[in-house]
Design an enzyme around this catalytic site. Structure first.
Site, PDB file in Angstrom:
ATOM      1  N   PHE A 139      39.491 -43.671 -38.514  1.00 38.93           N
ATOM      2  CA  PHE A 139      37.705 -43.247 -38.385  1.00 38.93           C
ATOM      3  C   PHE A 139      37.170 -43.279 -39.289  1.00 38.93           C
ATOM      4  CE2 PHE A 139      34.738 -39.962 -38.904  1.00 38.93           C
ATOM      5  CZ  PHE A 139      34.628 -39.128 -38.170  1.00 38.93           C
ATOM      6  N   ASP A 224      38.304 -48.621 -46.226  1.00 35.31           N
ATOM      7  CA  ASP A 224      37.658 -47.091 -45.930  1.00 35.31           C
ATOM      8  C   ASP A 224      38.727 -46.212 -46.367  1.00 35.31           C
ATOM      9  OD1 ASP A 224      36.242 -45.224 -45.287  1.00 35.31           O
ATOM     10  OD2 ASP A 224      36.056 -45.508 -43.309  1.00 35.31           O
ATOM     11  N   LYS A 253      32.754 -39.410 -49.608  1.00 39.58           N
ATOM     12  CA  LYS A 253      32.832 -37.882 -49.836  1.00 39.58           C
ATOM     13  C   LYS A 253      33.083 -37.467 -51.002  1.00 39.58           C
ATOM     14  CE  LYS A 253      35.263 -36.751 -45.289  1.00 39.58           C
ATOM     15  NZ  LYS A 253      35.242 -38.186 -44.648  1.00 39.58           N
TER      16      LYS A 253
END
Ligand code: PLP
Length: 399
Positions: A139, A224, A253
Site C-alpha cells: 500500500f 515506504d 503518519k
C-alpha cells in the site's frame, strides 16, 4: 450535536467514501484515551492508524501548535523557514538520509520518491529507466501514481488505466524480483513491514538480498516507511531491523504527532537530482506543520519511545500468544514493535472489532480474518493488560 444528528449530516453532505462508519464520534482525547459524544471512554489501540504516536493531545504537540499558530502559520516556500530547516536536520541526523523534502501526506511523499527516482536516471542520461517494481499486497497511497504502485486489486480496480510502468512481484521471492528487473527499471519500492494488508514483515534475508540486487543492477531502493517509521516497530526507522539502508525513504503518519505532514528523505547523490523547479509544494513544509513535527519527533527521540515501543510490543505479542495457546481459532500473531496483527482461522475479525469497540477498545480489521493493533508508543503494561482481558472475554464467546 448528538451522534444521530452528526451521522445524518454526514450522510447528506459528505462523499460516501467511508460507507457506514463505526457509530462513534470522538470529542476529546488524552494519552491513549478517547471520549465520545456520550462521555464514554475508549482505549485507542489504533492511534488514528499509526498517526497519534504520542497519544492524544500530548502537551509537546499541543504547545507547539498553539505557539506556532500565534506566530506564523503559513508563508510559502518562496522564503526560508526555520522549523523546516531544523526538522530536516533532525531527520537527517537521526537516519541514513542526507536531505529531506516535506509534503502533506504519505501519498504525496511517495509521489516525490517516484519522481526523484525517475529524474535521477533521466539526468544521468537514461530517460528509459522509469519503471518501478513494488511488492504484491503493498500500500503506497491513493493518488493515481501511488495507486499504480499499490499492488492490491481492491484499491486499483475502478481507476484503470493506471499510471504506467509499475509492476509488482511477490514479497520474499528474490528470484521473482531479479527476473522482473530490466533495462527500464529505475527503482524497487517496498514497505519493509507491510501495514494495510495486515502487518506482513519482509524476511531479513530477503531485504538484504534486495539491497544487494539493487546495488548490483544499479537501481534505487526506496522504502515506504509512512506507517512503519518513527518508532512504530521498536526502532526509529524500520530499515534498522534489517541491517540495510535504503537510498530513499518516505515518512508521514506519526511524523507530525497527529498534524498532517509527509517527508521524502534521500541520500546523496539521489537527493541532488532535484534541482530548482523540479518539485514543489504550496503547503508542504509550512511553519505550523514543521514546528509541530519537530516537537513530536524530538519527543519520540528524547524520551526513547522507540524502545518503549519495542518493550511494550514484545509484551503485547507475548500476551496475544497466550491467547493463541488458549483459542485454536487464532491462526497467527505477528508484527514488530507496536505494529501487530492477529489472524483468525475464521471470518470473525469485523465482529471482534465491533465487540472491542463496545467494550471501549479501538482496534482495526483487515479483510474478514485479521485484526490489527497500532497503539500509541506511550502505551503502558496496564493498558495492555486491560485490553488483553477484554479481548479474552470477547474470544471466549467463540470458544
Ligand atoms: C497510510 C500509508 C500511505 C498513504 O499515506 P496518506 O497520508 O494516506 O497519503 C502510504 N504508504 C503506507 C505504507 C501507508 O501506510
Amino acid at each position: 450535536m448528538t451522534l444521530q444528528e452528526i451521522i445524518a449530516l454526514d450522510k447528506k453532505y459528505y462523499m460516501n467514501t467511508f460507507g457506514d462508519r463505526l457509530p462513534v464520534c470522538f470529542v476529546k482525547g488524552e494519552g491513549i484515551k478517547l471520549w465520545d459524544t456520550e462521555g464514554k471512554v475508549y482505549y485507542d489501540f489504533l492511534a488514528g492508524i499509526a498517526v497519534n504516536a504520542l497519544g492524544h493531545s500530548h502537551p509537546a504537540v499541543v504547545n507547539a501548535i498553539m505557539e506556532q499558530a500565534q506566530k506564523l502559520i503559513h508563508c510559502s516556500n518562496y522564503y526560508y523557514i526555520e522549523s523546516q530547516a531544523k526538522l530536516a536536520q533532525l531527520i537527517a541526523e537521526n537516519s541514513c538520509c542526507d536531505r529531506v523534502f516535506f509534503a502533506n501526506s504519505g501519498a504525496e511523499a511517495n509521489e516525490g520518491a517516484i519522481k526523484l527516482a525517475r529524474l535521477f536516471f533521466r539526468k544521468k542520461g537514461f530517460p528509459e529507466k522509469f519503471e518501478i517494481i513494488t511488492l504484491e499486497k503493498s500500500f503506497h497511497g491513493r493518488t493515481l501514481a501511488t495507486l499504480a504502485a499499490t499492488a492490491q486489486e481492491k484499491y486499483q480496480k475502478n481507476y484503470s488505466p493506471l499510471t504506467p510502468k509499475f509492476l509488482s512481484v511477490p514479497m520474499n521471492d528474490i528470484d521473482a524480483l531479479e527476473k522482473a528487473i530490466t533495462e527500464y527499471t529505475c527503482a524497487v519500492m517496498l514497505e519493509p513491514i507491510q501495514g494495510e494488508s495486515g502487518v506482513n514483515p519482509a524476511d531479513k534475508d530477503y531485504i538484504r538480498q534486495v539491497r544487494e540486487l539493487c546495488d548490483r543492477k544499479g537501481i534505487i531502493l526506496i522504502f515506504d516507511e509512512v506507517q512503519c517509521g518513527i518508532g512504530r516497530t521498536g526502532k526509529l526507522f524500520a530499515y534498522e531491523h534489517f541491517g540495510v539502508e535504503p537510498d530513499i525513504f518516505t515518512l508521514a503518519k506519526a511524523l507530525g504527532g497527529g498534524f498532517p505532514i509527509g517527508a521524502l528523505c534521500a541520500k546523496e547523490p539521489f537527493a541532488s537530482a532535484f534541482e530548482p523547479g523540479d518539485h514543489g509544494s504550496t503547503f508542504g513544509g509550512n511553519p505550523l506543520a514543521c514546528s509541530t513535527a519537530y516537537a513530536a519527533l524530538s519527543t519520540i527521540i528524547n524520551e526513547n519511545l522507540s524502545e518503549n515501543s519495542a518493550i511494550m510490543g514484545e509484551y503485547l505479542i507475548s500476551r496475544l500468544n497466550q491467547l493463541k495457546d488458549e483459542y485454536s481459532f487464532i491462526r497467527e500473531v505477528r508484527g514488530k514493535g507496536l505494529m501487530i496483527a492477529l489472524e483468525f482461522n475464521t471470518s470473525i475479525a469485523v465482529e471482534v472489532k465491533l465487540k472491542a469497540l463496545e467494550k471501549g477498545f479501538l482496534i482495526g480489521s483487515v479483510g474478514n480474518n485479521i485484526v490489527r493493533m497500532l497503539p500509541p508508543l506511550i502505551i503502558t503494561k496496564e493498558d495492555i493488560d486491560l485490553f488483553i482481558s477484554a479481548l479474552d472475554d470477547i474470544l471466549k464467546e467463540y470458544y
